[in-house]
Scaffold this active site. Structure first.
Site, short mmCIF file in Angstrom:
data_model
loop_
_atom_site.label_atom_id
_atom_site.label_comp_id
_atom_site.label_asym_id
_atom_site.label_seq_id
_atom_site.Cartn_x
_atom_site.Cartn_y
_atom_site.Cartn_z
N ARG A 299 0.93 -1.21 0.05
CA ARG A 299 0.05 0.14 0.01
C ARG A 299 0.92 1.13 -0.13
O ARG A 299 0.98 2.02 -0.74
CB ARG A 299 -0.99 -0.09 1.22
CG ARG A 299 -1.87 0.80 1.30
CD ARG A 299 -1.66 2.24 1.57
NE ARG A 299 -0.87 2.39 3.19
CZ ARG A 299 -0.62 3.51 3.24
NH1 ARG A 299 -0.33 4.63 2.78
NH2 ARG A 299 0.13 3.39 4.72
N ASP A 300 1.75 1.49 1.24
CA ASP A 300 2.59 2.67 1.08
C ASP A 300 3.80 2.71 0.02
O ASP A 300 3.84 3.82 -0.51
CB ASP A 300 3.01 2.92 2.80
CG ASP A 300 3.15 4.25 3.16
OD1 ASP A 300 2.91 5.37 2.20
OD2 ASP A 300 3.47 4.41 4.13
N CYS B 201 4.33 8.97 0.09
CA CYS B 201 3.36 9.42 -0.10
C CYS B 201 2.94 10.72 -1.22
O CYS B 201 3.72 11.65 -1.25
CB CYS B 201 2.92 10.18 1.37
SG CYS B 201 1.21 10.80 1.38
N HIS C 76 5.32 4.59 12.72
CA HIS C 76 5.24 4.55 11.05
C HIS C 76 6.45 5.48 10.87
O HIS C 76 6.08 6.69 10.47
CB HIS C 76 3.87 4.86 10.58
CG HIS C 76 3.64 4.65 9.14
ND1 HIS C 76 3.15 3.82 8.50
CD2 HIS C 76 4.11 5.60 8.08
CE1 HIS C 76 3.16 3.90 7.24
NE2 HIS C 76 3.66 5.27 7.16
N ASN D 30 9.42 3.82 3.41
CA ASN D 30 9.17 3.75 4.65
C ASN D 30 10.63 2.74 5.27
O ASN D 30 11.38 2.57 4.50
CB ASN D 30 8.18 2.54 4.77
CG ASN D 30 6.76 3.29 4.36
OD1 ASN D 30 6.50 3.18 3.40
ND2 ASN D 30 6.16 3.65 5.49
N HIS E 136 9.18 6.80 8.06
CA HIS E 136 9.76 7.17 6.87
C HIS E 136 11.08 7.25 7.01
O HIS E 136 11.71 7.89 7.87
CB HIS E 136 9.05 8.07 6.11
CG HIS E 136 7.72 7.55 5.55
ND1 HIS E 136 7.62 7.17 4.05
CD2 HIS E 136 6.55 7.36 6.10
CE1 HIS E 136 6.20 6.87 4.10
NE2 HIS E 136 5.45 7.03 5.04
P1 HMG Z 1 -13.36 14.52 -2.41
O1 HMG Z 1 -12.94 14.91 -3.81
O2 HMG Z 1 -13.33 15.26 -1.27
O3 HMG Z 1 -14.41 13.43 -2.46
O4 HMG Z 1 -11.83 13.59 -1.92
P2 HMG Z 1 -15.95 13.96 -2.37
O5 HMG Z 1 -16.46 13.11 -1.03
O6 HMG Z 1 -16.26 15.24 -2.39
O7 HMG Z 1 -16.62 12.92 -3.35
C1 HMG Z 1 -16.11 13.23 -4.98
C2 HMG Z 1 -16.55 12.00 -5.64
O8 HMG Z 1 -15.44 11.13 -5.51
C3 HMG Z 1 -17.93 11.45 -5.68
O9 HMG Z 1 -18.20 11.04 -7.11
C4 HMG Z 1 -17.67 10.31 -4.75
O10 HMG Z 1 -18.52 9.12 -4.95
C5 HMG Z 1 -16.18 9.87 -5.24
P3 HMG Z 1 -19.39 11.72 -7.96
O11 HMG Z 1 -20.58 11.69 -6.89
O12 HMG Z 1 -18.81 13.24 -7.96
O13 HMG Z 1 -19.34 10.99 -9.06
N1 HMG Z 1 -15.25 9.27 -4.24
C6 HMG Z 1 -14.91 8.06 -4.34
N2 HMG Z 1 -14.89 7.12 -5.15
C7 HMG Z 1 -13.98 5.98 -4.69
N3 HMG Z 1 -13.63 5.61 -3.78
C8 HMG Z 1 -13.77 6.53 -2.92
C9 HMG Z 1 -14.30 7.69 -3.03
N4 HMG Z 1 -14.66 8.88 -2.28
C10 HMG Z 1 -15.35 9.76 -2.74
N5 HMG Z 1 -13.26 6.38 -1.22
C11 HMG Z 1 -10.89 11.81 -0.79
C12 HMG Z 1 -12.02 13.08 -0.51
C13 HMG Z 1 -10.82 11.62 1.00
C14 HMG Z 1 -11.91 10.60 -1.20
C15 HMG Z 1 -9.81 11.97 -1.44
O14 HMG Z 1 -9.19 13.06 -0.73
C16 HMG Z 1 -8.92 10.92 -1.28
O15 HMG Z 1 -9.10 9.74 -2.05
N6 HMG Z 1 -7.66 10.88 -0.85
C17 HMG Z 1 -6.84 9.71 -0.37
C18 HMG Z 1 -5.23 10.26 -0.60
C19 HMG Z 1 -4.41 9.04 -0.37
O16 HMG Z 1 -4.73 7.94 -0.42
N7 HMG Z 1 -3.15 9.40 0.23
C20 HMG Z 1 -2.26 8.32 0.64
C21 HMG Z 1 -2.55 7.74 1.67
S1 HMG Z 1 -2.12 8.56 3.25
C22 HMG Z 1 -0.50 8.07 3.74
O17 HMG Z 1 0.17 7.63 2.70
C23 HMG Z 1 0.04 8.50 4.86
C24 HMG Z 1 0.45 7.26 5.76
O18 HMG Z 1 1.30 6.12 5.06
C25 HMG Z 1 0.80 7.42 7.02
C26 HMG Z 1 2.20 8.55 7.14
O19 HMG Z 1 2.90 8.10 6.53
O20 HMG Z 1 2.00 9.42 7.63
C27 HMG Z 1 -1.03 6.46 5.95
MG MG Z 2 3.26 6.41 5.35
#
Ligand code: HMG
Ligand code: MG
Length: 312
Positions: free
Chosen positions: A24-25, A252, A219, A261, A221
């Site tokens: 995933r990450d 990320c 966690h 990581n 990096h």
């Molecule tokens: P948004 O654009 O604000 O979503 O995104 P919304 O709620 O306004 O919805 C807009 C449209 O997107 C809608 O479709 C929803 O159905 C669709 P429409 O009605 O317009 O046709 N939609 C989705 N479709 C599929 N799956 C979904 C989904 N949600 C809405 N889940 C959202 C908000 C949170 C979805 C967006 O910002 C997002 O996907 N962000 C994810 C970013 C991400 O994955 N980042 C990496 C992971 S975090 C990380 O790596 C850190 C970590 O490792 C820890 C660390 O290192 O610190 C964990």
């Molecule tokens: Mg991470």
């Protein structure tokens, strides 16, 4: 040498759980799309190498993270290869993500919050406060369905846009995520800027706020080469769950300057030298990372993979 000489430290825990985040990450950050079959093979090999928890993928918006847009196909592919995907955690940010995970029978999800306003906006399109409104129904519905919820909190040691992040702000965010009903909080050093004293201070601050090390995971990096030193510091204050990624894959896409990581192999090597049990077969893990480096077409950044991959 294929394994370090074991010199145990009676002051440290005797067992550690490694929460593998490479699929995933790690893969969320690849410039080229990795074929679903390769992801499935990676997960299968990590499980076979003894990793007790392997985070599989994310049910986030496919436009935000196209690298993991094949989440549903991947889980189907795992089932076809005889792996019960329902035991593998998946990232879920909102109710739409939860619906997708529930449809496929997932039993473990992870929400991911931010300790800073800027990263909440950039990663989740929500304000710092708005993220909790998004998570609340996710956790409520997941718990009602008997699903375990982990919570990440990002930018715990520094933020590329805001700079220093006060310890109190991290603890307050983490507590709010736990109060929603998460079973474990993973403390993210998203951009790898933390150092050992900071780690100990943050764990102590959580303790003072009533959150013991039994509910924490770290966690790290490795952007500044501190991940292993930080893991050792966390061990010294009683943390026993560590996130790591095979071969040091990762980053990320929404955090500039986030690199890989903590490499699982580097962590396993250190823990083995300290006589701490992880259940991981280092040779099988190493073979997996050497194979994946070949598939991705570049060497692993892990020091242990480089040393042992070259013959040890
Ligand atoms: P948004 O654009 O604000 O979503 O995104 P919304 O709620 O306004 O919805 C807009 C449209 O997107 C809608 O479709 C929803 O159905 C669709 P429409 O009605 O317009 O046709 N939609 C989705 N479709 C599929 N799956 C979904 C989904 N949600 C809405 N889940 C959202 C908000 C949170 C979805 C967006 O910002 C997002 O996907 N962000 C994810 C970013 C991400 O994955 N980042 C990496 C992971 S975090 C990380 O790596 C850190 C970590 O490792 C820890 C660390 O290192 O610190 C964990
Ligand atoms: Mg991470």
């Amino acid at each position: 040498m294929r394994s370090p000489q074991v010199v145990s430290d009676p002051a440290l825990p005797t067992e550690v759980t490694i929460y593998e985040v490479g699929p995933r990450d790690g893969l969320q950050n690849e410039a080229e799309l990795v074929p679903t079959a390769v992801k499935a093979e990676l997960i299968g090999r990590l499980l076979a190498a003894g990793l007790p928890v392997v985070e599989a993928t994310s049910f986030v918006h496919p436009r935000w993270v196209p690298q993991l847009a094949d989440a549903a196909e991947l889980l189907g592919e795992l089932d076809r290869t005889g792996i019960d995907h329902t035991v593998l955690p998946v990232l879920v940010p909102n109710e739409r993500g939860l619906d997708r995970a529930l449809e496929l029978g997932c039993r473990h999800i992870a929400i991911f919050g931010s300790a800073t306003e800027t990263f909440a906006q950039r990663n989740l399109n929500r304000s710092l406060d708005g993220q909790f409104e998004m998570f609340e129904p996710v956790v409520t519905r997941a718990l009602a369905a008997g699903i375990d919820v982990r919570a990440y909190v990002s930018m715990c040691f520094g933020d590329p846009w805001e700079g220093e992040v006060p310890v109190g702000q991290v603890v307050a965010t983490g507590k709010r995520l736990l109060d929603l009903g998460a079973s474990q909080l993973s403390i993210g050093d998203t951009i790898g800027v933390g150092t050992a004293g900071h780690v100990r201070a943050l764990v102590a601050a959580f303790g003072e706020a009533g959150v013991g090390t039994d509910r924490l995971a770290m966690h790290f990096h490795d952007t500044y080469g501190q991940a292993l030193a930080n893991a050792h510091a966390a061990l010294q204050v009683g943390v026993t769950t560590f996130d790591a990624s095979a071969g040091g894959l990762g980053g990320c896409p929404y955090a500039k300057s986030a690199t890989g990581n903590l490499a699982t192999e580097d962590l396993v090597w250190m823990l083995r030298g300290l006589g701490i049990e992880t259940g991981v077969d280092l040779d099988a893990l190493l073979a997996t990372s050497v194979w994946l480096a070949g598939v991705l077409g570049r060497p692993s950044p892990s020091a242990v993979v480089r040393a042992l991959g070259a013959g040890g």
